[in-house]
Design a protein around this motif. Structure first.
Motif, PDB file in Angstrom:
ATOM      1  N   LEU A 222     100.715   2.143  77.977  1.00 48.04           N
ATOM      2  CA  LEU A 222     100.370   1.047  78.881  1.00 48.04           C
ATOM      3  C   LEU A 222     101.525   0.766  79.840  1.00 48.04           C
ATOM      4  N   ALA A 223     102.744   0.685  79.318  1.00 42.48           N
ATOM      5  CA  ALA A 223     103.913   0.434  80.162  1.00 42.48           C
ATOM      6  C   ALA A 223     104.136   1.572  81.142  1.00 42.48           C
ATOM      7  N   LEU A 224     103.905   2.793  80.691  1.00 42.94           N
ATOM      8  CA  LEU A 224     104.056   3.965  81.554  1.00 42.94           C
ATOM      9  C   LEU A 224     103.087   3.904  82.734  1.00 42.94           C
ATOM     10  N   LEU A 225     101.837   3.585  82.457  1.00 41.86           N
ATOM     11  CA  LEU A 225     100.830   3.519  83.517  1.00 41.86           C
ATOM     12  C   LEU A 225     101.147   2.393  84.498  1.00 41.86           C
ATOM     13  N   LYS A 226     101.587   1.259  83.986  1.00 43.98           N
ATOM     14  CA  LYS A 226     101.906   0.139  84.867  1.00 43.98           C
ATOM     15  C   LYS A 226     103.034   0.492  85.827  1.00 43.98           C
ATOM     16  N   PHE A 232     102.199   5.883  92.509  1.00 38.23           N
ATOM     17  CA  PHE A 232     101.174   6.924  92.590  1.00 38.23           C
ATOM     18  C   PHE A 232      99.830   6.372  92.126  1.00 38.23           C
ATOM     19  N   GLN A 233      98.763   6.962  92.650  1.00 37.98           N
ATOM     20  CA  GLN A 233      97.492   6.836  91.955  1.00 37.98           C
ATOM     21  C   GLN A 233      97.607   7.597  90.636  1.00 37.98           C
ATOM     22  N   ILE A 234      96.944   7.106  89.634  1.00 36.51           N
ATOM     23  CA  ILE A 234      96.923   7.788  88.340  1.00 36.51           C
ATOM     24  C   ILE A 234      95.473   8.151  88.022  1.00 36.51           C
ATOM     25  N   ILE A 235      95.227   9.405  87.712  1.00 39.12           N
ATOM     26  CA  ILE A 235      93.898   9.823  87.263  1.00 39.12           C
ATOM     27  C   ILE A 235      94.037  10.259  85.811  1.00 39.12           C
ATOM     28  N   PHE A 236      93.309   9.601  84.939  1.00 36.55           N
ATOM     29  CA  PHE A 236      93.504   9.727  83.495  1.00 36.55           C
ATOM     30  C   PHE A 236      92.172  10.088  82.829  1.00 36.55           C
ATOM     31  N   PRO A 237      91.874  11.382  82.692  1.00 35.78           N
ATOM     32  CA  PRO A 237      90.707  11.770  81.884  1.00 35.78           C
ATOM     33  C   PRO A 237      90.999  11.439  80.422  1.00 35.78           C
ATOM     34  N   MET A 238      90.234  10.539  79.851  1.00 39.58           N
ATOM     35  CA  MET A 238      90.613   9.983  78.558  1.00 39.58           C
ATOM     36  C   MET A 238      89.903  10.677  77.402  1.00 39.58           C
ATOM     37  N   PHE A 255      94.370  -2.108  79.707  1.00 41.64           N
ATOM     38  CA  PHE A 255      94.342  -0.833  80.418  1.00 41.64           C
ATOM     39  C   PHE A 255      93.483  -0.913  81.672  1.00 41.64           C
ATOM     40  N   GLU A 256      92.354  -1.595  81.569  1.00 49.73           N
ATOM     41  CA  GLU A 256      91.447  -1.665  82.720  1.00 49.73           C
ATOM     42  C   GLU A 256      92.018  -2.501  83.857  1.00 49.73           C
TER      43      GLU A 256
END
Length: 364
Positions: A222-226, A232-238, A255-256
């Motif tokens: 979560l901290a990494l994505l924030k 950058f835009q982040i695209i995360f196929p989960m 996350f959302e």
């Protein structure tokens, strides 16, 4: 040569399928080889394995019965039903792929039934026995008769372990065979999600238990994505495992609520490779993605303490790191400037070398 040699090829997961996409077409060139593809049903669903078979234009000749339960019980299930299949078919050789539980199950069955065993992707070592995959690699190589190796470290490890080097063959990486064979299909794909094509993006894929099966790991993600989404835009196929654990720990809303992050369902092979190729970098904990990014020349940060694929660091675009968001972005920038190289024999002909070597073995 009049004798027909029966070869069974066992797969169980998506990465396994990617590594065998060229086997059917290559082995058809040998009249005396009868290749049968067996899917263990370790990971089989319309959204996971079957679409990979469809994209590659291949079919599993046998799909073992489905099982729901824990990993150890599933191992026993695969052993039971694979034993019946091989007892009926009596192949001259079983080829197992990679380091998953299906790989181990196949090696055990071959050993108990006196069937010769070949290990595709042999000799890779992380030297971390906390990883189930590492135990699988070690045991499978102990039981194998023939060793097909992707990189120099595999040769070095098998030599140190005292293997008969006359039965060890550096053939290159069959995963790269798929990238090369299907490059046009990959480049023609469009994304099933919307994003800003004028902004650079990072691709993120994280699913290892050490990262997603505990609250501490998920909070680090979560901290990494924030942090990264500020730049950058982040695209995360989960991965389903990651999604399930985010829900379990009541972090779905957190996350959302991160701006600039696009979550998607798991992507098919062609679409995911297109995503990697267009990205400004990849953050992952996967094994195979380290190799794919090295071949494509895309920076990759792997959030693990170790890797069984050291060539991706020594020659490629990969780097191992801890969860330190500023340093991760800094490292991705550095890797873009690195003069990387494609490892030897990663040229799209690895499956051909395997077939040629088996032809020599069975002709002797």
């Amino acid at each position: 040569m009049n004798k027909i040699f029966k070869i069974s090829l066992l797969v169980g997961t998506r990465p396994n399928i990617v590594k065998i996409s060229q086997f059917s077409s290559v082995f058809k060139e040998y009249d005396h080889f009868d290749l049968k593809i067996i899917h263990s049903n370790q990971h089989y669903s319309e959204s996971v394995s079957s679409i990979f078979f469809t994209q590659f234009g291949i079919e599993a000749d046998v799909i073992l019965p489905k099982f729901n339960g824990d990993a150890s019980a599933h191992l026993g299930h695969i052993i039971q039903y694979l034993s019946v299949e091989l007892m009926n078919d009596k192949p001259d050789l079983l080829i197992v792929v990679g380091d998953v539980n299906s790989t181990l199950a196949g090696a055990i069955v071959a050993n108990k039934m006196g069937i010769q065993l070949a290990h595709l992707e042999s000799g890779l070592r992380s030297f971390d026995r906390r990883m189930p995959e590492e135990i699988n690699r070690i045991i499978v190589d102990e039981l194998s008769d023939y060793y097909f190796v992707t990189e120099q470290s595999g040769l070095d490890n098998l030599r140190k372990e005292g293997k008969n080097m006359n039965q060890v063959f550096l053939v290159g990486n069959t995963m790269i065979d798929s990238l090369i064979a299907f490059n046009q299909n990959i480049q023609s794909k469009s994304f099933p999600f919307e994003y800003d094509m004028n902004l650079p993006f990072l691709a993120v894929t994280l699913h290892r238990p050490s990262n997603v099966d505990n609250l501490d790991g998920l909070l680090k993600i979560l901290a990494l994505l924030k942090y990264c989404s500020k730049y950058f835009q982040i695209i995360f196929p989960m991965h389903p495992r990651t999604k399930k654990n985010i829900d379990i720990f009541n972090l779905t809303g957190d996350f959302e609520n991160i701006a600039q992050v696009i979550y998607t369902e798991p992507l098919d092979y062609f679409t995911f490779q297109k995503l990697i190729s267009l990205s400004g970098g990849v953050i992952t904990d996967s094994g195979g993605i380290q190799e794919e990014t090295t071949f494509i020349g895309v920076p990759c940060v792997t959030l693990r303490e170790n890797t069984e694929r050291p060539v991706t660091i020594d020659m490629g675009t990969n780097e191992l790191m801890d969860f330190d968001p500023p340093k991760i972005l800094e490292k991705l920038n550095q890797l873009r400037e690195k003069k990387s190289q494609i490892p030897p024999l990663w040229d799209g002909r690895s499956t051909e070398r395997i077939a040629e070597k088996l032809n020599e073995i069975f002709s002797a």
